[in-house]
Design a protein around this motif. Structure first.
Motif, PDB file in Angstrom:
ATOM      1  N   VAL A 175      49.122  31.427  36.402  1.00 12.76           N
ATOM      2  CA  VAL A 175      48.595  31.762  35.071  1.00 12.76           C
ATOM      3  C   VAL A 175      49.689  32.421  34.237  1.00 12.76           C
ATOM      4  O   VAL A 175      49.933  32.031  33.092  1.00 12.76           O
ATOM      5  N   ILE A 285      48.078  38.542  37.263  1.00 11.26           N
ATOM      6  CA  ILE A 285      46.978  38.214  36.344  1.00 11.26           C
ATOM      7  C   ILE A 285      45.721  38.991  36.713  1.00 11.26           C
ATOM      8  O   ILE A 285      44.914  39.358  35.847  1.00 11.26           O
ATOM      9  N   ARG A 288      45.356  42.168  34.889  1.00  8.80           N
ATOM     10  CA  ARG A 288      44.886  42.072  33.505  1.00  8.80           C
ATOM     11  C   ARG A 288      43.356  42.100  33.470  1.00  8.80           C
ATOM     12  O   ARG A 288      42.743  42.730  32.603  1.00  8.80           O
ATOM     13  N   ALA A 289      42.734  41.403  34.404  1.00 13.10           N
ATOM     14  CA  ALA A 289      41.272  41.433  34.493  1.00 13.10           C
ATOM     15  C   ALA A 289      40.793  42.823  34.888  1.00 13.10           C
ATOM     16  O   ALA A 289      39.792  43.334  34.362  1.00 13.10           O
ATOM     17  N   ARG A 292      40.800  45.383  31.977  1.00  7.30           N
ATOM     18  CA  ARG A 292      39.623  45.200  31.132  1.00  7.30           C
ATOM     19  C   ARG A 292      38.387  45.771  31.828  1.00  7.30           C
ATOM     20  O   ARG A 292      37.565  46.471  31.224  1.00  7.30           O
ATOM     21  N   GLU A 362      40.828  29.645  40.990  1.00  9.69           N
ATOM     22  CA  GLU A 362      40.503  30.242  39.689  1.00  9.69           C
ATOM     23  C   GLU A 362      40.868  31.718  39.727  1.00  9.69           C
ATOM     24  O   GLU A 362      40.757  32.362  40.775  1.00  9.69           O
ATOM     25  N   PRO A 363      41.268  32.274  38.579  1.00 11.18           N
ATOM     26  CA  PRO A 363      41.552  33.714  38.559  1.00 11.18           C
ATOM     27  C   PRO A 363      40.273  34.542  38.636  1.00 11.18           C
ATOM     28  O   PRO A 363      39.187  34.046  38.331  1.00 11.18           O
ATOM     29  N   LEU A 364      40.409  35.783  39.062  1.00 10.17           N
ATOM     30  CA  LEU A 364      39.281  36.723  39.028  1.00 10.17           C
ATOM     31  C   LEU A 364      39.048  37.149  37.582  1.00 10.17           C
ATOM     32  O   LEU A 364      39.980  37.564  36.892  1.00 10.17           O
ATOM     33  N   ALA A 365      37.806  37.062  37.130  1.00  7.27           N
ATOM     34  CA  ALA A 365      37.476  37.430  35.757  1.00  7.27           C
ATOM     35  C   ALA A 365      37.151  38.924  35.688  1.00  7.27           C
ATOM     36  O   ALA A 365      36.775  39.533  36.698  1.00  7.27           O
ATOM     37  N   PRO A 366      37.277  39.522  34.496  1.00  8.54           N
ATOM     38  CA  PRO A 366      36.945  40.943  34.349  1.00  8.54           C
ATOM     39  C   PRO A 366      35.540  41.270  34.854  1.00  8.54           C
ATOM     40  O   PRO A 366      35.329  42.327  35.468  1.00  8.54           O
TER      41      PRO A 366
END
Lengths: 383, 184
Positions: A175, A285, A288-289, A292, A362-366
């Protein structure tokens, strides 16, 4: 003087390549692989303009060999790859660690194992970056979390590699490699560390006799110093030894040479850790989540904090201890099956540590990190 | 910064449709308009085919989390690229689709404009500029960023031999929605 340029959009991989050239890198030996290929593409275009050399080698083994050779030749050198290529580079990376050859290796992580998920992000090479090559060895691993930080940490990678004569791995995920962010970077952050070459009487030179900082001076080819470079365990004269007393002394210096400099090497960011009941540990990345998520948790009245290692190895143990001293729970969020979590469990004790992992490309979301924070806060009885 | 302080856009289709380029141009236009942008991309390991998308998060300050979490606008050039977009669409989100290539557009959540994007590109001489037609339509409907900024990004960042065609396609896209809006 730093001339500030107006904001522009810059891709992570491109930021890496440009920063390398700013840092004085003049040799790139590589074999392109998704999701790192833009680094090779950019270096191929830019290096000839600064009288540097770009060589696309026949494979990753050879490219790492070329980087080590170029560095022994007196030039700052780098390569970039992803998991499958990083595996192939391990043998020569170990040679660089043993022969104390400065070099920078970028690993833009994709899903693994094997050829895995070529275009999807992962953080599965955390342990490989530390222990991928055989034998006990020193290595530095840096893990930026934004395009700006890729730029800064690439520069720092060269600084650390040259100063401590050690391979430095720059480790970030797909990412971030492909991410384009608006940056207002200094046009040029100034000169980078120059290599400390041997000086003084040539007949007294011992290629692996350490200076006051524990690091030997390298001989610049052509300067008239007699040197010898080998992956065999070698004494201060550069030639192999298996005498236990000498091997013990040589290995003690090699494995301990970063210890006196950990303040300069370690870097971490702490956000809201002071009074945190729950501290999230995240990098790349995922950080970053997590940033947030921590902000949203605070908005909900949960005392959450973020510990973000920027130097991954050696791990910033003292900063981590300070950041988590008051935390009841620690959540390690990462795109693997739990790798940095092992180190955090070692430092904080397993009973305090929870894991949040994602392995599907997939990235981990906030929201996922926030849910883990809320769970952990519930477990502390705070909610 | 929370989601509501950002504008989030997805340009989605299949590999080779030029969504990466369209995303970069839109990102450049946003920066020229004074915003901060994070643009990410997701694609399959094939140079043609497979879903491909370019996501933008646009903020007035800095972008904290750079990936989309709630879409304000979606350009969809192929059904195969719908993926998780329906779940991400905000209430009232703007959705522009290629009428021929997206037989089942996302339902209900948004303001849907099914347009002959690729057909219009073909009329201009090259179906590959459907990305520019779509971008022109999306920006025309959104009214943001300024159309002139997008034109300038196309002028400065696309190869000379495609410049006029790209600009024509961009303007054709805007013209499509001018018609669409008056018909609605």
């Amino acid at each position: 003087m730093n001339a500030v340029v107006r904001p522009r959009n810059l891709q992570g991989n491109r930021a890496c390549a440009l920063a390398a050239i700013e840092a004085g890198c003049r040799f790139y030996g590589g074999y392109p692989i998704t999701p790192s290929s833009e680094i090779a593409e950019c270096m191929a275009a830019e290096l000839p303009r600064v009288d540097g050399v770009f060589v696309q080698m026949e494979d990753e083994i050879a490219s790492m060999g070329a980087v080590v050779g170029a560095s022994i030749g007196g030039v700052k050198a780098m390569t970039a790859t992803s998991g499958p290529g990083f595996s192939l580079k391990q043998e020569n990376l170990g040679y660089a660690a043993a022969a104390e050859v400065p070099c920078v290796i970028v690993n833009v992580m994709r899903g693994g194992p094997s050829t895995g998920l070529p275009t999807r992000p992962a953080q599965g090479d955390v342990m490989q970056a530390r222990w991928g090559t055989h034998g006990d060895h020193p290595v530095i691993v840096l893990t930026p979390a934004s395009v700006m930080e890729i730029h800064a940490e690439t520069r720092r990678a060269f600084e650390l590699a040259e100063r401590y004569r050690v391979p430095v791995v720059l480790l970030y995920d797909e990412v971030l490699g492909h991410l384009v962010e608006t940056v207002a970077a200094p046009a040029d952050a100034g000169a980078s560390a120059t290599r400390r070459f041997a000086s003084g009487p040539a007949d007294a030179y011992q290629p692996y006799r350490p200076g006051a900082d524990g690091i030997p001076d390298m001989a610049r080819p052509g300067d008239g110093y007699r040197t010898h470079t080998t992956g065999l365990i070698h004494d201060e004269d550069g030639f192999p030894t298996q005498a236990p007393a000498r091997v013990g002394a040589v290995m003690a210096r090699l494995l301990g040479k970063l210890d006196a400099h950990r303040d300069a090497i370690e870097r971490a960011e702490c956000v809201d850790c002071g009074d945190a009941e729950v501290v999230v540990v995240a990098y790349g990345i995922t950080a970053r989540a997590a940033a947030r998520a921590v902000a949203e948790a605070r908005a909900r009245g949960i005392r959450a904090g973020l510990f973000r290692p920027i130097t991954l190895w050696p791990f910033a143990e003292r900063a981590f201890a300070a950041a988590t001293r008051g935390a009841r729970r620690i959540v390690v969020a990462e795109l693997n099956a739990g790798q940095l979590a092992l180190e955090i469990e070692r430092l904080a004790g397993r009973e305090r540590v929870g894991r949040l992992n994602r392995l599907d490309g997939e990235p981990l979301a906030p929201a996922a990190v926030l849910a883990a924070i809320a769970d952990a806060a519930g477990a502390t009885g705070e909610r | 910064m929370s989601d509501t302080a950002t504008r989030q856009i997805r340009l989605a289709g299949t590999g080779g449709q030029g969504l990466g380029l369209a995303g970069r141009l839109l990102a450049d236009a946003c920066v020229a308009a004074g915003h901060a942008v994070a643009q990410s991309q997701t694609y399959e390991p094939t140079s043609r085919g497979g879903s491909s998308r370019s996501d933008l998060v646009v903020a007035d300050g800095t972008v904290d989390y750079p990936l989309v979490t709630a879409l304000d606008a979606l350009l969809l050039l192929d059904q195969a690229a719908l993926e998780d977009a329906p779940a991400l669409l905000r209430e009232g989100a703007l959705v522009v689709t290629d009428a021929a290539l997206v037989p089942h557009p996302p339902a209900a959540q948004g303001e849907l404009h099914a347009l002959p994007l690729t057909a219009r590109a073909r009329e201009l001489g090259n179906p590959r500029v459907a990305n520019m037609v779509g971008l022109g339509a999306l920006v025309g409907l959104a009214g943001w960023p300024a159309f002139e900024q997008v034109e300038r990004a196309v002028e400065t960042s696309t190869p000379a031999r495609f410049r006029e065609l790209n600009l024509a396609a961009l303007r054709a896209g805007r013209a499509l929605v001018a018609t669409d809006a008056s018909a609605a």
